[in-house]
Design an enzyme around this catalytic site. Structure first.
Site, PDB file in Angstrom:
ATOM      1  N   ASP A  18       0.821  -1.218   0.000  1.00 18.87           N
ATOM      2  CA  ASP A  18       0.000   0.000   0.000  1.00 18.87           C
ATOM      3  C   ASP A  18       0.851   1.262   0.000  1.00 18.87           C
ATOM      4  O   ASP A  18       0.710   2.131  -0.868  1.00 18.87           O
ATOM      5  CB  ASP A  18      -0.936   0.013   1.207  1.00 18.87           C
ATOM      6  CG  ASP A  18      -1.964  -1.105   1.169  1.00 18.87           C
ATOM      7  OD1 ASP A  18      -2.454  -1.413   0.076  1.00 18.87           O
ATOM      8  OD2 ASP A  18      -2.270  -1.663   2.236  1.00 18.87           O
ATOM      9  N   ARG A  98      -0.785   1.143  16.616  1.00 21.11           N
ATOM     10  CA  ARG A  98      -1.278   2.291  15.860  1.00 21.11           C
ATOM     11  C   ARG A  98      -1.273   3.615  16.638  1.00 21.11           C
ATOM     12  O   ARG A  98      -0.924   4.658  16.079  1.00 21.11           O
ATOM     13  CB  ARG A  98      -2.681   2.014  15.308  1.00 21.11           C
ATOM     14  CG  ARG A  98      -2.749   0.892  14.278  1.00 21.11           C
ATOM     15  CD  ARG A  98      -1.671   1.031  13.235  1.00 21.11           C
ATOM     16  NE  ARG A  98      -1.804   0.088  12.139  1.00 21.11           N
ATOM     17  CZ  ARG A  98      -0.804  -0.627  11.648  1.00 21.11           C
ATOM     18  NH1 ARG A  98       0.401  -0.528  12.186  1.00 21.11           N
ATOM     19  NH2 ARG A  98      -0.988  -1.434  10.628  1.00 21.11           N
ATOM     20  N   ASP A 127      -7.812   0.205  10.956  1.00 21.80           N
ATOM     21  CA  ASP A 127      -6.645   1.071  11.150  1.00 21.80           C
ATOM     22  C   ASP A 127      -6.892   2.510  10.723  1.00 21.80           C
ATOM     23  O   ASP A 127      -6.300   3.435  11.282  1.00 21.80           O
ATOM     24  CB  ASP A 127      -5.446   0.500  10.392  1.00 21.80           C
ATOM     25  CG  ASP A 127      -4.767  -0.621  11.157  1.00 21.80           C
ATOM     26  OD1 ASP A 127      -5.031  -0.754  12.361  1.00 21.80           O
ATOM     27  OD2 ASP A 127      -3.972  -1.361  10.558  1.00 21.80           O
ATOM     28  N   SER A 179      -2.012  -9.951   3.114  1.00 23.73           N
ATOM     29  CA  SER A 179      -1.917  -8.692   3.827  1.00 23.73           C
ATOM     30  C   SER A 179      -1.385  -9.006   5.223  1.00 23.73           C
ATOM     31  O   SER A 179      -2.007  -9.761   5.972  1.00 23.73           O
ATOM     32  CB  SER A 179      -3.302  -8.029   3.917  1.00 23.73           C
ATOM     33  OG  SER A 179      -3.223  -6.845   4.684  1.00 23.73           O
TER      34      SER A 179
END
Length: 412
Positions: A18, A98, A127, A179
């Site tokens: 990404d 995060r 996320d 992923s």
């Protein structure tokens, strides 16, 4: 803010699929702004190798690597461990990292005079919420760019096509295009064959598991270890004192070698989609198990039961991106207070994916062998009769009422 007025963007950069293509995409679609790539080191080890060269080659002006391992462990993981917080049996690996990454993004963006912060989170996942709530907390006026909510790319296959067309180097192929998210605490696997819950995961496929082996490949002999805790926090492994992040690192090695901490779950994402994933959390699984063993000895019944209820709320809060909130501060205070006597040693046996208790001791133990024994003790068993009469008084009164109503014909 108009796209043409955005001159400098701070990008949350991992070097994965990404974020690798986001740099050229931002260049093409935001009037060639300066891109400052920021990678949060949260213990993903080798994934940081070659990252600067890759970021610069794909168009970033520089790469900033922020060491956030101990912040993540001390500020977020340890309070969560004290609360025994799990989200549907998921030990919150991605969610733990995060908040500290996003806070650092906001700090760097303000220091660099950036006009916007960009991230590579999809519009389907959790996320995006975790990143953006933290950014709003520390840079409330900052514009946030989420390419997955803007571009025409529809799938990871199309992302690979874009990368190939723009000469962006990738470490994956179309066949290994899972992923993944990795940090000190865990590694997640999603996508490809895992998208069908009816498919059995091939844990023994070479290269699939990265933090250890499957239980089928684990040794035939068990591994013993002893964890020492002070006020709910791990302080030593096998008698050797070390900081918590180092303990997690060592437990990852021991747990991974014994096939510990692998789960296959379908979880409920914040946006309402059910998602299937395989999680590797060897060290974290051992720590949670050991902590719960010690709590059995040292925490009173009422506090433990309330904490078990609050653990669900705490996990939801972390999973849903609300770490930087008054609720977190209040619940964390409870977690710390309820753990002030969770001190002692926990011995465990690791064997083919299993964590087996092998003895727990604490100077603050509430367990009394003299009271619990089946042999003779000072406990007066006749006291139980009066206790039961009082405890059962509401039940007896209700039964008496029903009997009286039946006699009067008012209750069938």
């Amino acid at each position: 803010m108009d796209k043409k007025s955005i001159k400098k963007i701070v990008l949350a950069y991992s070097g994965g699929l990404d974020t690798s293509i986001i740099i050229p995409w931002l260049k093409e679609n935001y009037n060639d702004p300066e891109i400052i790539a920021v990678a949060g080191n949260v213990g993903q080890a080798g994934e940081l190798d070659g990252l600067e060269e890759k970021a610069l080659k794909t168009g970033a002006s520089k790469l900033i690597v922020a060491d956030l391992v101990d912040e993540m462990v001390e500020e977020i993981i340890l309070p969560s461990l004290k609360m025994d917080a799990k989200y549907e049996n998921y030990l919150l690996g991605t969610a733990f990292a995060r908040p500290v990454i996003a806070r650092k993004l906001a700090q760097i963006a303000l220091e660099e005079g950036a006009d916007a912060i960009a991230h590579g989170c999809t519009g389907k996942g959790n996320d995006q919420v975790r990143f953006e709530l933290a950014i709003k907390r520390f840079a409330p006026g900052m514009k946030i760019i989420a390419p997955w909510r803007e571009w025409d790319i529809k799938s990871r296959e199309e992302e690979i096509d874009y990368a190939e067309a723009h000469n962006v180097p990738l470490k994956i192929s179309r066949e290994t295009n899972y992923s993944k998210d990795k940090n000190l605490w865990h590694l997640s696997h999603e996508g490809l064959d895992l998208e069908d819950p009816g498919n059995e995961p091939d844990l023994d496929k070479p290269g699939f598991l990265e933090m250890g082996v499957s239980p089928f490949q684990a040794p035939d002999e068990p591994t013993y270890l002893t964890l020492s805790f002070e006020a709910g926090a791990p302080v030593a492994l096998n008698g050797e004192k070390m900081k918590a992040s180092k303990i997690i690192e060592k437990l990852n090695e021991l747990g991974g070698a014994n096939g510990v901490g692998i789960i296959d779950i379908v979880e409920n994402r914040l946006v309402g989609i059910k998602d299937r994933g395989i999680y590797e959390t060897p060290g974290g699984s051992i720590l949670y198990f050991a902590h719960e063993q010690l709590e059995m000895l040292t925490v009173d019944k009422d506090t433990l039961h309330v904490k078990q209820k609050l653990a669900v709320d705490y996990a939801d809060m972390i999973y849903n991106g609300k770490w930087y909130s008054p609720l977190q501060e209040a619940l964390t205070a409870f977690a710390n207070e309820s753990n002030k006597y969770v001190t002692g040693d926990v011995k465990l046996k690791l064997y083919k994916g299993n964590i087996i208790p092998a003895g727990t001791t604490s100077p603050y133990s509430l367990y009394s062998e003299e009271l619990a024994t089946f042999d003779e003790s000072d406990y007066d068993q006749t006291d139980a009769g009066g206790f039961i009469n009082l405890w059962g008084l509401p039940t007896r009164v209700q039964a008496m009422r029903e009997q009286s109503l039946r006699e009067k014909g008012l209750l069938k």
